[in-house]
Write a protein that holds these residues in place. Sequence first.
Motif, PDB file in Angstrom:
ATOM      1  N   TRP A  16      41.077  47.022  40.949  1.00  0.00           N
ATOM      2  CA  TRP A  16      40.036  46.354  40.176  1.00  0.00           C
ATOM      3  C   TRP A  16      38.682  46.474  40.862  1.00  0.00           C
ATOM      4  CZ3 TRP A  16      41.521  44.517  35.517  1.00  0.00           C
ATOM      5  CH2 TRP A  16      42.883  44.300  35.316  1.00  0.00           C
ATOM      6  N   LEU A  21      35.984  41.902  36.120  1.00  0.00           N
ATOM      7  CA  LEU A  21      36.227  40.478  35.863  1.00  0.00           C
ATOM      8  C   LEU A  21      35.581  40.020  34.561  1.00  0.00           C
ATOM      9  CD1 LEU A  21      35.986  38.559  39.269  1.00  0.00           C
ATOM     10  CD2 LEU A  21      38.006  39.132  37.928  1.00  0.00           C
ATOM     11  N   THR A  31      39.608  33.100  38.309  1.00  0.00           N
ATOM     12  CA  THR A  31      40.184  34.321  38.872  1.00  0.00           C
ATOM     13  C   THR A  31      39.142  34.962  39.784  1.00  0.00           C
ATOM     14  OG1 THR A  31      41.590  34.675  36.942  1.00  0.00           O
ATOM     15  CG2 THR A  31      41.120  36.598  38.316  1.00  0.00           C
ATOM     16  N   GLU A  32      39.576  35.314  40.988  1.00  0.00           N
ATOM     17  CA  GLU A  32      38.699  35.955  41.965  1.00  0.00           C
ATOM     18  C   GLU A  32      39.153  37.387  42.194  1.00  0.00           C
ATOM     19  OE1 GLU A  32      37.349  33.041  45.276  1.00  0.00           O
ATOM     20  OE2 GLU A  32      39.505  32.737  45.034  1.00  0.00           O
ATOM     21  N   LEU A  33      38.260  38.180  42.755  1.00  0.00           N
ATOM     22  CA  LEU A  33      38.599  39.542  43.162  1.00  0.00           C
ATOM     23  C   LEU A  33      38.394  39.633  44.672  1.00  0.00           C
ATOM     24  CD1 LEU A  33      39.369  42.395  42.121  1.00  0.00           C
ATOM     25  CD2 LEU A  33      36.920  42.905  42.116  1.00  0.00           C
ATOM     26  N   LEU A  38      43.282  40.932  42.090  1.00  0.00           N
ATOM     27  CA  LEU A  38      43.008  39.680  41.398  1.00  0.00           C
ATOM     28  C   LEU A  38      43.722  38.557  42.132  1.00  0.00           C
ATOM     29  CD1 LEU A  38      43.482  40.756  37.660  1.00  0.00           C
ATOM     30  CD2 LEU A  38      41.340  40.568  38.949  1.00  0.00           C
ATOM     31  N   THR A  75      31.117  33.187  40.545  1.00  0.00           N
ATOM     32  CA  THR A  75      31.449  34.252  41.482  1.00  0.00           C
ATOM     33  C   THR A  75      30.199  34.865  42.108  1.00  0.00           C
ATOM     34  OG1 THR A  75      31.529  35.942  39.743  1.00  0.00           O
ATOM     35  CG2 THR A  75      33.615  34.848  40.299  1.00  0.00           C
TER      36      THR A  75
END
Length: 193
Positions: A16, A21, A31-33, A38, A75
């Motif tokens: 990703w 996102l 949801t974070e990267l 993920l 984010t």
Amino acid sequence: MTTLPGWMRPPRAEGWFAEDLDRLPEAPRHTELIDGALVFRTTPQRSWHGRLVTGLTVELARQAPVGIEVEREMTIRLDARNRPEPDLLVTTAPFDPDRTWYEPQDVLLVAEVVSPESTHRDRTVKLRKYADAGIQHYWYVEDEDSSAVVHVYELDGPTGVYAPAGIFRGTLQRPVPFEISVDLDRLTPRRSR
């Protein structure tokens, strides 16, 4: 074992990227990267966590000078493969109702309120990543017998790593990134006996 939904499959072999996102409406909130993977919140947040984040957000927003914004749960695009979502951030970027992320150079302070499932990421992984991105101030907040304890770090320019700037209980007073004074005990009422 159940089959993963299609949206959970990375769009490319490398995994990703930060811009992905914004194209995942099916992904759970928050949801974070991290390093192209993920990361989902795996447990429900405790009431203590929510109250602390809300209280700290309100206090910092009240004390922030003109031109400084305080956001929660937005984010930061650290690089192409990292877009963590801190519990709170302080930024110089003007308010934009359509914004979904911030650039690190616009972020003055990041605060993470530690949960059992995020302890390692908040204490080590994010500490390093925020420093590498040049964010000047990092706080992580822990629950100590239902009281908030704030671990404060400042970025050391010559080394590019965070240096401890104090551990605060009861009252948090800091001259940077702006004059801050917070009664930590008022943010999270103690349990009734």
